[in-house]
Scaffold this active site. Sequence first.
Site, PDB file in Angstrom:
ATOM      1  N   MET A  27       0.837  -1.202   0.000  1.00 14.61           N
ATOM      2  CA  MET A  27       0.000   0.000   0.000  1.00 14.61           C
ATOM      3  C   MET A  27       0.873   1.254   0.000  1.00 14.61           C
ATOM      4  O   MET A  27       0.401   2.348   0.328  1.00 14.61           O
ATOM      5  CB  MET A  27      -0.934  -0.002   1.210  1.00 14.61           C
ATOM      6  CG  MET A  27      -1.893  -1.193   1.185  1.00 14.61           C
ATOM      7  SD  MET A  27      -3.420  -0.918   2.071  1.00 14.61           S
ATOM      8  CE  MET A  27      -2.825  -0.646   3.722  1.00 14.61           C
ATOM      9  N   GLY A  28       2.157   1.111  -0.345  1.00  8.55           N
ATOM     10  CA  GLY A  28       3.044   2.269  -0.405  1.00  8.55           C
ATOM     11  C   GLY A  28       3.534   2.683   0.964  1.00  8.55           C
ATOM     12  O   GLY A  28       3.466   1.922   1.930  1.00  8.55           O
ATOM     13  N   LEU A  30       6.615   3.041   1.626  1.00  9.58           N
ATOM     14  CA  LEU A  30       7.514   1.891   1.723  1.00  9.58           C
ATOM     15  C   LEU A  30       8.632   2.131   2.741  1.00  9.58           C
ATOM     16  O   LEU A  30       9.161   3.225   2.857  1.00  9.58           O
ATOM     17  CB  LEU A  30       8.117   1.579   0.345  1.00  9.58           C
ATOM     18  CG  LEU A  30       7.121   1.258  -0.763  1.00  9.58           C
ATOM     19  CD1 LEU A  30       7.867   0.837  -2.037  1.00  9.58           C
ATOM     20  CD2 LEU A  30       6.139   0.160  -0.351  1.00  9.58           C
ATOM     21  N   HIS A  34       9.070  -3.524   3.585  1.00  9.93           N
ATOM     22  CA  HIS A  34       8.727  -3.738   2.178  1.00  9.93           C
ATOM     23  C   HIS A  34       9.989  -4.072   1.376  1.00  9.93           C
ATOM     24  O   HIS A  34       9.950  -4.908   0.461  1.00  9.93           O
ATOM     25  CB  HIS A  34       8.092  -2.476   1.582  1.00  9.93           C
ATOM     26  CG  HIS A  34       6.825  -2.041   2.250  1.00  9.93           C
ATOM     27  ND1 HIS A  34       6.756  -0.944   3.065  1.00  9.93           N
ATOM     28  CD2 HIS A  34       5.565  -2.544   2.202  1.00  9.93           C
ATOM     29  CE1 HIS A  34       5.516  -0.783   3.505  1.00  9.93           C
ATOM     30  NE2 HIS A  34       4.771  -1.745   3.001  1.00  9.93           N
ATOM     31  N   GLY A 145       4.607 -10.295   3.981  1.00  7.66           N
ATOM     32  CA  GLY A 145       5.343 -10.228   5.235  1.00  7.66           C
ATOM     33  C   GLY A 145       4.673 -11.002   6.363  1.00  7.66           C
ATOM     34  O   GLY A 145       3.445 -11.022   6.474  1.00  7.66           O
ATOM     35  N   GLU A 146       5.503 -11.600   7.228  1.00  3.93           N
ATOM     36  CA  GLU A 146       4.977 -12.247   8.445  1.00  3.93           C
ATOM     37  C   GLU A 146       4.427 -11.203   9.415  1.00  3.93           C
ATOM     38  O   GLU A 146       3.732 -11.553  10.357  1.00  3.93           O
ATOM     39  CB  GLU A 146       6.077 -13.070   9.116  1.00  3.93           C
ATOM     40  CG  GLU A 146       6.449 -14.309   8.322  1.00  3.93           C
ATOM     41  CD  GLU A 146       7.470 -15.184   9.022  1.00  3.93           C
ATOM     42  OE1 GLU A 146       8.009 -14.763  10.060  1.00  3.93           O
ATOM     43  OE2 GLU A 146       7.726 -16.290   8.497  1.00  3.93           O
TER      44      GLU A 146
HETATM   45  P1  AMP Z   1       1.288  -2.875   3.548  1.00  3.26           P
HETATM   46  O1  AMP Z   1       1.912  -1.866   2.622  1.00  3.26           O
HETATM   47  O2  AMP Z   1       1.283  -2.443   4.978  1.00  3.26           O
HETATM   48  O3  AMP Z   1      -0.010  -3.422   3.043  1.00  3.26           O
HETATM   49  O4  AMP Z   1       2.297  -4.108   3.511  1.00  3.26           O
HETATM   50  C1  AMP Z   1       2.659  -4.710   2.310  1.00  3.26           C
HETATM   51  C2  AMP Z   1       3.424  -5.970   2.600  1.00  3.26           C
HETATM   52  O5  AMP Z   1       4.587  -5.659   3.361  1.00  3.26           O
HETATM   53  C3  AMP Z   1       2.622  -6.982   3.423  1.00  3.26           C
HETATM   54  O6  AMP Z   1       2.857  -8.289   2.916  1.00  3.26           O
HETATM   55  C4  AMP Z   1       3.175  -6.798   4.799  1.00  3.26           C
HETATM   56  O7  AMP Z   1       3.064  -7.949   5.608  1.00  3.26           O
HETATM   57  C5  AMP Z   1       4.621  -6.498   4.495  1.00  3.26           C
HETATM   58  N1  AMP Z   1       5.257  -5.809   5.633  1.00  3.26           N
HETATM   59  C6  AMP Z   1       4.829  -4.673   6.241  1.00  3.26           C
HETATM   60  N2  AMP Z   1       5.635  -4.371   7.277  1.00  3.26           N
HETATM   61  C7  AMP Z   1       6.573  -5.347   7.348  1.00  3.26           C
HETATM   62  C8  AMP Z   1       7.680  -5.610   8.223  1.00  3.26           C
HETATM   63  N3  AMP Z   1       7.981  -4.813   9.238  1.00  3.26           N
HETATM   64  N4  AMP Z   1       8.430  -6.709   7.967  1.00  3.26           N
HETATM   65  C9  AMP Z   1       8.131  -7.540   6.935  1.00  3.26           C
HETATM   66  N5  AMP Z   1       7.107  -7.348   6.083  1.00  3.26           N
HETATM   67  C10 AMP Z   1       6.335  -6.265   6.280  1.00  3.26           C
END
Ligand code: AMP
Length: 274
Positions: A27-28, A30, A34, A145-146
């Site tokens: 969702m940006g 970053l 990410h 991401g986990e």
């Molecule tokens: P989002 O932009 O928040 O939707 O996240 C996009 C992807 O990045 C998702 O698969 C999240 O699980 C991953 N992600 C977000 N924060 C972290 C983090 N701190 N460590 C690993 N992966 C992450």
Amino acid sequence: MKVARTRAELIEVRDALDGPLGLVPTMGALHAGHAALIESARRFSESVLVTIFVNPMQFAPTEDLATYPRTLEDDLAMCERLGADVVWTPSVENVYPGGAAQVHVDPGPLGRELEGVTRPTHFAGVLTVVAKFFALIRPAVGYFGEKDYQQLVLLRRMAADLDLGVAVAGVPIVREPDGLALSSRNAYLSPDERTQALALSRALFAGRDAAGGGAEAAVRGAQDVLAAEPGVCLDYLELRDPDLGPAPQHGPARLLVAARVGRTRLIDNVEVTL
Ligand code: AMP
């Protein structure tokens, strides 16, 4: 690196990519979390496609869709630096050309637990948009991401249950040196709230350290840390098996937490061994 904005541009650049293709949906806003996903995709896939799309369908009307941080120029620079081949930055109309999706992916019973208790429509929104991305982009592997552990489990389940033909790869959580899990929503925290938010990771690590003494000891170890931080309003602290079924007596398990710090809702989790 090519930047595709419309659906037509996506289809044109996608067809020119060599396989196997790795997809990194975001969702940006970053950050290094990410970046770890993009780096994994770069290492294990021939081509890498990143999407940047704040998906309205996964936000409830009371949530932060309007204020969600948007940093497109910096995001594109990061993708370029990490060697992404394509970034797709669609508008809402590009993703939902017929208006809001009427047919949804149903996340099933797990979609109503943990995050689903306070966010009952969230996972239908996530799974539906990811299913659309899988169909439009046809990656070999999606990297997730986990940090969003329940989302990762549900995406694996969706890919298997619907035979989508896409492998779902999980990437470990990236943390700040002091333990805070990186999140785009950390930008909402004041300096004091950021200090209070450290109780989440501290609690999970205390639970992990106590897990040799069994499930109850693990949960109690984490609870004690959270109880000592009045700035943290706990939503849930739960111990589950790695697929988010009931906690086992022995072996690998997952300890998950969600809490509000000020007006910001944070989630985190850790692997523990009972
Ligand atoms: P989002 O932009 O928040 O939707 O996240 C996009 C992807 O990045 C998702 O698969 C999240 O699980 C991953 N992600 C977000 N924060 C972290 C983090 N701190 N460590 C690993 N992966 C992450």
